[in-house]
Design an enzyme around this catalytic site. Structure first.
Site, PDB file in Angstrom:
ATOM      1  N   GLU A  60      -5.796  -3.995 -11.962  1.00 47.03           N
ATOM      2  CA  GLU A  60      -4.671  -4.477 -12.715  1.00 47.03           C
ATOM      3  C   GLU A  60      -4.655  -5.758 -13.226  1.00 47.03           C
ATOM      4  OE1 GLU A  60      -4.799  -2.723  -9.394  1.00 47.03           O
ATOM      5  OE2 GLU A  60      -3.549  -1.210  -9.451  1.00 47.03           O
ATOM      6  N   CYS A  91      -1.068  -1.068  -6.217  1.00 45.13           N
ATOM      7  CA  CYS A  91      -1.122  -1.828  -5.210  1.00 45.13           C
ATOM      8  C   CYS A  91       0.040  -2.492  -4.864  1.00 45.13           C
ATOM      9  CB  CYS A  91      -1.786  -2.775  -4.145  1.00 45.13           C
ATOM     10  SG  CYS A  91      -2.018  -3.919  -5.022  1.00 45.13           S
TER      11      CYS A  91
HETATM   12  N1  THU Z   1      -7.540  -2.064  -5.953  1.00 45.92           N
HETATM   13  C1  THU Z   1      -6.793  -2.522  -7.279  1.00 45.92           C
HETATM   14  O1  THU Z   1      -7.831  -2.672  -7.959  1.00 45.92           O
HETATM   15  N2  THU Z   1      -6.308  -1.852  -7.797  1.00 45.92           N
HETATM   16  C2  THU Z   1      -4.999  -1.717  -6.337  1.00 45.92           C
HETATM   17  O2  THU Z   1      -4.092  -1.338  -7.049  1.00 45.92           O
HETATM   18  C3  THU Z   1      -5.506  -1.089  -5.627  1.00 45.92           C
HETATM   19  C4  THU Z   1      -7.049  -1.467  -4.905  1.00 45.92           C
HETATM   20  C5  THU Z   1      -9.754  -3.011  -5.587  1.00 45.92           C
HETATM   21  C6  THU Z   1      -9.174  -4.133  -4.745  1.00 45.92           C
HETATM   22  C7  THU Z   1     -10.082  -4.811  -3.881  1.00 45.92           C
HETATM   23  O3  THU Z   1     -11.517  -4.757  -5.046  1.00 45.92           O
HETATM   24  C8  THU Z   1     -10.809  -2.413  -3.336  1.00 45.92           C
HETATM   25  O4  THU Z   1      -9.413  -2.009  -4.255  1.00 45.92           O
HETATM   26  C9  THU Z   1     -10.431  -2.321  -1.968  1.00 45.92           C
HETATM   27  O5  THU Z   1      -9.221  -2.776  -1.357  1.00 45.92           O
END
Ligand code: THU
Length: 134
Positions: A60, A91
């Site tokens: 995001e 997240c």
């Molecule tokens: N991650 C995202 O790219 N977006 C989210 O909303 C949740 C988590 C990524 C961060 C990290 O590189 C991987 O997912 C594991 O947490």
């Protein structure tokens, strides 16, 4: 918002294509995100990790960077996927990032169906909270 007019399949496809650019050697958890903007553009992003783990950029983060770099705008609809193409919830931090650029009535695909931004981030902090009364 007429959610029937949103091409969710195309949005999922854009998120899946973005996911393939993921740099995620530490988590081995590639993520892709795509957003349909009010003007019809689709912007996307992928997660970009770092040896200093806490500096990881979520998909995001790069998506809102792409949005700003390609003319700005407001998000009507959002889709996020993992490596298997399964839908992912943004997240907490990324809900805030998306909230900043939401169009009125913005919707997201979730594992439990279509949800509004307000449903996934109720009572959000926003620009109006920066207006102080002396
Ligand atoms: N991650 C995202 O790219 N977006 C989210 O909303 C949740 C988590 C990524 C961060 C990290 O590189 C991987 O997912 C594991 O947490």
């Amino acid at each position: 918002m007429d959610t029937a007019a949103i091409n969710w399949d195309a949005l999922k496809e854009a998120a899946t294509a973005a996911m393939k650019n993921s740099y995620s050697p530490y988590s081995a958890f590639p993520v892709g995100a795509a957003a349909l903007l009010e003007d019809g553009r689709v912007v996307s992003g992928c997660n970009v990790e770092n040896a200093s783990y806490g500096l990881t950029l979520c998909a995001e983060c790069t998506l809102v960077g792409a949005l700003a770099m390609t003319g700005g705008g407001r998000i009507r609809a959002f889709y996020c996927v993992d490596a298997a193409g399964a839908v992912l919830m943004p997240c907490g931090r990324c809900r805030q990032l998306l909230h900043e650029f939401r169009a009125p009535g913005m919707v997201l695909m979730t594992g439990r169906g279509i949800r509004t931004m307000e449903e996934i981030l109720p009572d959000a902090f926003g620009p109006e909270n920066l207006e102080r009364t002396p």
